[in-house]
Design a protein around this motif. Sequence first.
Motif, mmCIF file in Angstrom:
data_model
loop_
_atom_site.group_PDB
_atom_site.id
_atom_site.type_symbol
_atom_site.label_atom_id
_atom_site.label_comp_id
_atom_site.label_asym_id
_atom_site.label_seq_id
_atom_site.Cartn_x
_atom_site.Cartn_y
_atom_site.Cartn_z
ATOM 1 N N ASP A 197 0.848 -1.194 0.000
ATOM 2 C CA ASP A 197 0.000 0.000 0.000
ATOM 3 C C ASP A 197 0.876 1.233 0.000
ATOM 4 O OD1 ASP A 197 -2.818 1.072 0.223
ATOM 5 O OD2 ASP A 197 -1.849 2.131 1.875
ATOM 6 N N GLU A 199 0.783 5.741 0.173
ATOM 7 C CA GLU A 199 0.055 6.988 0.386
ATOM 8 C C GLU A 199 0.682 8.033 -0.524
ATOM 9 O OE1 GLU A 199 -2.619 6.910 2.059
ATOM 10 O OE2 GLU A 199 -2.297 5.011 3.095
ATOM 11 N N HIS A 275 -5.479 -3.130 -2.370
ATOM 12 C CA HIS A 275 -6.836 -2.642 -2.602
ATOM 13 C C HIS A 275 -6.740 -1.464 -3.565
ATOM 14 C CE1 HIS A 275 -11.082 -2.017 -1.634
ATOM 15 N NE2 HIS A 275 -10.813 -0.721 -1.638
ATOM 16 N N LEU A 310 -12.018 0.123 1.324
ATOM 17 C CA LEU A 310 -11.288 -0.826 2.173
ATOM 18 C C LEU A 310 -11.845 -0.790 3.590
ATOM 19 C CD1 LEU A 310 -8.847 -2.787 2.181
ATOM 20 C CD2 LEU A 310 -7.449 -0.869 2.983
ATOM 21 N N ARG A 311 -12.178 0.396 4.020
ATOM 22 C CA ARG A 311 -12.724 0.560 5.377
ATOM 23 C C ARG A 311 -14.020 -0.236 5.547
ATOM 24 N NH1 ARG A 311 -13.330 5.519 9.129
ATOM 25 N NH2 ARG A 311 -15.369 5.201 10.015
ATOM 26 N N SER A 314 -13.331 -4.005 5.466
ATOM 27 C CA SER A 314 -12.685 -4.457 6.689
ATOM 28 C C SER A 314 -13.713 -4.646 7.796
ATOM 29 C CB SER A 314 -11.617 -3.443 7.122
ATOM 30 O OG SER A 314 -11.008 -3.861 8.308
ATOM 31 N N GLN A 323 -8.853 3.053 9.648
ATOM 32 C CA GLN A 323 -8.885 4.426 9.125
ATOM 33 C C GLN A 323 -9.824 5.302 9.939
ATOM 34 O OE1 GLN A 323 -10.132 3.884 5.066
ATOM 35 N NE2 GLN A 323 -8.293 2.765 4.495
ATOM 36 N N HIS A 329 -4.768 7.695 6.849
ATOM 37 C CA HIS A 329 -4.540 6.278 6.614
ATOM 38 C C HIS A 329 -3.122 5.886 7.010
ATOM 39 C CE1 HIS A 329 -7.809 6.041 3.270
ATOM 40 N NE2 HIS A 329 -8.182 6.785 4.278
ATOM 41 N N GLU A 333 -1.350 -0.497 7.969
ATOM 42 C CA GLU A 333 -2.684 -1.012 8.325
ATOM 43 C C GLU A 333 -3.477 -1.387 7.069
ATOM 44 O OE1 GLU A 333 -5.927 0.545 11.435
ATOM 45 O OE2 GLU A 333 -5.752 1.855 9.689
ATOM 46 N N ASP A 334 -3.403 -0.543 6.054
ATOM 47 C CA ASP A 334 -4.173 -0.808 4.830
ATOM 48 C C ASP A 334 -3.647 -2.044 4.097
ATOM 49 O OD1 ASP A 334 -5.603 1.392 5.520
ATOM 50 O OD2 ASP A 334 -5.032 2.626 3.809
ATOM 51 N N THR A 337 -4.680 -5.110 6.006
ATOM 52 C CA THR A 337 -6.116 -5.348 5.842
ATOM 53 C C THR A 337 -6.390 -6.005 4.491
ATOM 54 O OG1 THR A 337 -6.604 -3.441 7.232
ATOM 55 C CG2 THR A 337 -8.373 -4.238 5.808
#
Length: 366
Positions: A197, A199, A275, A310-311, A314, A323, A329, A333-334, A337
């Motif tokens: 992932d 950002e 994701h 994604l939130r 999850s 999140q 974010h 964690e993303d 997940t």
Amino acid sequence: MHNFCINLQRCCFYVPPTPPTPTSIANEDLKEALKHHILSPERMWTLGYPVELEPNSSKAVVYINPPPRPRPLPTHWNVNAPEFVPGSQGDSGRGSWDTTPRSDSDEEVDTVEHTCVRCDRQFQMTADGEFTKFDTCIYHWGRVSESRYSCCKSLVGSKGCTVARFHVWSGTRPGMNGPLEGYVRARSRRGGVYALDTEMCYTSAGLELASVAVIAADGQLVYQEFVKPSSPVVDANTRFSGIRPRDLALATKTLRDVQDDILEFVGTDTILIGHALENDLRALKLLHSAVVDTCAMYPHPRSFPMRRSLRALSEEVLGRMIQCGSAGHSPVEDARTALDLVLMKLYEERASRAILQPYDPLISGI
Ligand SMILES: [Zn+2]
Ligand SMILES: [Zn+2]
């Protein structure tokens, strides 16, 4: 648990019972089980993944579908009103780039028109990435649900609740984009499975990589870095990216460094999980063929181009809130997940097959 929470499922302090996440799939079995989830080249193209322009080139092309939902027409506000003074109410949108827009008396220069991804207004930049004039960005940062913005609960089409100093653009346009320079592709025959992932922050060149995290199939963090964007930062996008301007100021790795690092362990046979992974691969300028995308694995009920967040996935599939802090974010964690969502899907598939077949050697030890 604090006693003033009415909606426990929505409360970030509430930890719901987590279904068992099947992490005990052997690595080779995992690759085998993932094979039929790997996106076809046609599907990757439709979803906006970068595609190599020609063999052994560093150039890619990307097809961007039009936005999935019509956005409300921008209303033109009086930007000279006191509440619209740049920086007077803004969030992270003040921009860390101390830019000076070109004055109107400057000689004619070639300009490029962009559409702001936050407020939909058109704005112009020079070919060198300078704004041609000050024009504050007034927008809603929330999603639209039942005709209201989640940020301020006002109706769709109402005046934005957030002010930023500059407009921002994504770096791509609907339709064909390219040739795009600077792309790399794995050359070694390494395998393995990783979740990834990134950002991003807004720069004068559009969205650029600001942070990246890679998780191995056993859930261990194997790589995490902040990245120094190549163009001047317009907005760190802190609300969503979790990136603070000082993170970018202190970053020493360039995109090229990160590409080199990742290709140390990602090979042609590696399966990458994520994701909406096309955004991450575009940010990394990484061409890769073996990808598993949780957007495709858990499609939206109203079908593509709609996508589930994604939130939401999850919460629904893993019973885990993510999140939900104010720090934006976290790529770790993303990525984790996305990996757990994939493992859960394989677990469910294995369970449903077990009803039909007395013995399934693909997944062991669950
Ligand atoms: Zn704007
Ligand atoms: Zn709002």
